[in-house]
Design an enzyme around this catalytic site. Structure first.
Site, mmCIF file in Angstrom:
data_model
loop_
_atom_site.group_PDB
_atom_site.id
_atom_site.type_symbol
_atom_site.label_atom_id
_atom_site.label_comp_id
_atom_site.label_asym_id
_atom_site.label_seq_id
_atom_site.Cartn_x
_atom_site.Cartn_y
_atom_site.Cartn_z
ATOM 1 N N GLU A 94 -39.802 -41.486 2.042
ATOM 2 C CA GLU A 94 -39.379 -40.510 1.035
ATOM 3 C C GLU A 94 -38.320 -41.116 0.111
ATOM 4 O O GLU A 94 -37.511 -41.943 0.531
ATOM 5 C CB GLU A 94 -38.802 -39.268 1.714
ATOM 6 C CG GLU A 94 -39.860 -38.510 2.498
ATOM 7 C CD GLU A 94 -39.341 -37.212 3.118
ATOM 8 O OE1 GLU A 94 -40.173 -36.320 3.316
ATOM 9 O OE2 GLU A 94 -38.140 -37.097 3.405
ATOM 10 N N CYS A 107 -32.161 -41.911 -4.571
ATOM 11 C CA CYS A 107 -31.863 -42.221 -3.171
ATOM 12 C C CYS A 107 -33.083 -42.922 -2.572
ATOM 13 O O CYS A 107 -34.166 -42.347 -2.481
ATOM 14 C CB CYS A 107 -31.546 -40.916 -2.443
ATOM 15 S SG CYS A 107 -31.150 -41.158 -0.718
ATOM 16 N N CYS A 114 -35.935 -45.093 11.767
ATOM 17 C CA CYS A 114 -34.591 -45.655 11.934
ATOM 18 C C CYS A 114 -34.322 -45.819 13.427
ATOM 19 O O CYS A 114 -34.789 -45.031 14.234
ATOM 20 C CB CYS A 114 -33.560 -44.699 11.324
ATOM 21 S SG CYS A 114 -31.865 -45.319 11.369
ATOM 22 N N CYS A 118 -28.499 -41.345 15.249
ATOM 23 C CA CYS A 118 -27.334 -40.469 15.096
ATOM 24 C C CYS A 118 -27.795 -39.040 15.414
ATOM 25 O O CYS A 118 -28.870 -38.617 14.970
ATOM 26 C CB CYS A 118 -26.796 -40.548 13.669
ATOM 27 S SG CYS A 118 -26.254 -42.202 13.219
ATOM 28 N N CYS A 121 -28.835 -36.478 12.530
ATOM 29 C CA CYS A 121 -29.694 -36.963 11.441
ATOM 30 C C CYS A 121 -31.157 -36.938 11.851
ATOM 31 O O CYS A 121 -31.498 -37.294 12.983
ATOM 32 C CB CYS A 121 -29.272 -38.383 11.065
ATOM 33 S SG CYS A 121 -30.241 -39.091 9.712
ATOM 34 N N CYS A 333 -28.807 -35.066 2.497
ATOM 35 C CA CYS A 333 -28.398 -36.097 3.453
ATOM 36 C C CYS A 333 -28.858 -35.742 4.862
ATOM 37 O O CYS A 333 -28.602 -34.642 5.342
ATOM 38 C CB CYS A 333 -26.882 -36.232 3.492
ATOM 39 S SG CYS A 333 -26.161 -36.737 1.956
HETATM 40 N N1 SAH Z 1 -28.274 -45.218 7.777
HETATM 41 C C1 SAH Z 1 -27.326 -45.154 6.706
HETATM 42 C C2 SAH Z 1 -27.918 -44.463 5.527
HETATM 43 C C3 SAH Z 1 -28.042 -42.968 5.649
HETATM 44 S S1 SAH Z 1 -27.148 -42.351 4.359
HETATM 45 C C4 SAH Z 1 -26.051 -44.512 7.206
HETATM 46 O O1 SAH Z 1 -25.988 -44.108 8.342
HETATM 47 O O2 SAH Z 1 -25.071 -44.507 6.471
HETATM 48 C C5 SAH Z 1 -27.079 -40.719 4.582
HETATM 49 C C6 SAH Z 1 -25.704 -40.149 4.876
HETATM 50 O O3 SAH Z 1 -25.936 -38.822 5.314
HETATM 51 C C7 SAH Z 1 -24.999 -40.864 6.010
HETATM 52 O O4 SAH Z 1 -23.608 -40.818 5.835
HETATM 53 C C8 SAH Z 1 -25.389 -40.005 7.185
HETATM 54 O O5 SAH Z 1 -24.523 -40.172 8.265
HETATM 55 C C9 SAH Z 1 -25.316 -38.632 6.572
HETATM 56 N N2 SAH Z 1 -26.057 -37.615 7.308
HETATM 57 C C10 SAH Z 1 -26.998 -37.780 8.250
HETATM 58 N N3 SAH Z 1 -27.430 -36.602 8.709
HETATM 59 C C11 SAH Z 1 -26.733 -35.664 8.044
HETATM 60 C C12 SAH Z 1 -26.754 -34.236 8.045
HETATM 61 N N4 SAH Z 1 -27.550 -33.552 8.861
HETATM 62 N N5 SAH Z 1 -25.935 -33.603 7.197
HETATM 63 C C13 SAH Z 1 -25.119 -34.275 6.363
HETATM 64 N N6 SAH Z 1 -25.066 -35.615 6.310
HETATM 65 C C14 SAH Z 1 -25.866 -36.301 7.142
#
Ligand code: SAH
Length: 341
Positions: A94, A107, A114, A118, A121, A333
């Protein structure tokens, strides 16, 4: 050979092997990284400034990749658009186009799935499949611009995947994107977000790219960070801070820390004070994100975003709240996952 994934220097080498004159690299590279903005579906026969013989040679040694648009979702309220693309092997990713006051921001995904897991996420919930090639990252930009009719001013490597877990391809992508012989996008307009792969943060520092490095922090103590971000067990917060200090020293670029506020998990006053303690002397910026709802997690959005920001500001931190875009269409995000077929 996938010609869109070659940096300018690599293309020069490959063309020299085929007996081409040196200036051909410039011609071909410029065409590739501007003509493919015609939608990705281009071929060498359209390079009419080259001889038929050379076009045939290129055609038998290289291919020009493209993405196949499967679905488009539009968020009416904020003009965010999410594209589902199929890659040439059928895997799906996406890409999200967002509208900000001064420019559109795109984006981009860097991996199919991945490995980082986390807990808040969605992107890792179907596991990891493979890395994207530099060309597949560039094509997200080229094709999304053509499909939308909107020009992209900023690129954020914040889609599906962990960019620093696909280090070499991301470096090539950045070199190609910013090459003066091609698209020539300033890396000042690029942000790269990582969950904190410290060895790679230090390697990235050596390139001295003027991009913005964003660190997904989300917790200021190891016990909590271990429980929501497994990468913290490999690189704890102290190590992460050392890598960030090194990065800043090498590049002079201020780091941005992302902190998604989760109700009852990391959004109380003590968490804010711990964050102040951690970042006070770091010359950084903190970007607060209201947690977006994802299906694989029971976490909910904190109600304290504004008051949390106030505590940080009072403590001397530079804290902003990220605008939530595209939540209605699962484009915000953490929501990118490519579940639909
Ligand atoms: N893998 C990279 C790129 C992802 S960027 C990273 O971890 O940074 C996307 C951003 O959104 C990251 O800061 C991630 O931690 C955050 N993110 C992930 N899940 C989220 C959620 N449910 N709500 C808000 N932010 C989230």
């Amino acid at each position: 050979m996938d010609i869109l994934s070659l940096t300018y220097e690599q293309l020069e080498v490959e063309l020299a092997k085929l007996g081409c004159e040196k200036f051909r690299a410039k011609q071909v590279f410029l065409w590739l990284h501007t003509a493919t903005q015609g939608g990705g579906n281009v071929n060498f026969s359209q390079m009419t400034n080259l001889s038929l013989q050379l076009r045939a040679k290129l055609d038998s040694n290289f291919y020009i990749n493209s993405l196949n648009l499967q679905k488009t979702l539009v968020c009416d309220t904020d003009n965010t658009v999410k594209y589902l693309y199929a890659l040439s092997d059928g895997e799906k990713i996406e890409t999200v186009m967002m509208e900000y006051k001064h420019a559109n921001s795109l984006c981009i995904s860097t991996q199919v799935g991945c490995k980082m897991n986390c807990s808040f996420c969605a992107s890792g919930s179907n596991g990891f499949v493979r890395n994207l090639s530099p060309g597949e990252m560039l094509l997200q930009l080229y094709q999304s611009e053509v499909i939308s009719g909107r020009q992209v001013g900023n690129v954020v490597l914040m889609g599906i995947g962990e960019p620093l877990d696909n280090f070499d391809n991301v470096i090539s992508f950045l070199k190609i994107l910013s090459d003066k012989n091609g698209r020539n996008m300033s890396l000042r307009n690029v942000s790269l977000s990582t969950c904190g792969l410290c060895d790679e943060i230090e390697q990235l520092a050596e390139y001295k790219f003027p991009l913005t490095l964003s660190i997904s922090l989300h917790a200021a103590n190891d016990t909590l960070r271990n429980s929501i971000m497994p990468i913290n067990k490999k690189y704890n917060i102290e190590r992460l801070m050392r890598s960030c200090a090194y990065y800043f020293k090498k590049t002079g670029r201020r780091i941005s820390f992302e902190y998604a506020l989760i109700e009852g998990v990391n959004d109380d006053e003590n968490s804010a004070l711990a964050l102040i303690g951690l970042l006070k002397h770091s010359n950084s910026h903190i970007n607060l994100i209201g947690l977006n709802k994802v299906t694989n997690s029971t976490f909910t959005k904190s109600q304290n975003v504004k008051s949390f920001q106030q505590i940080l500001t009072n403590g001397g931190l530079n804290a902003t709240i990220r605008r939530t875009l595209g939540a209605q269409i699962g484009a915000a995000c953490g929501q990118l996952v490519t579940m639909y077929n």
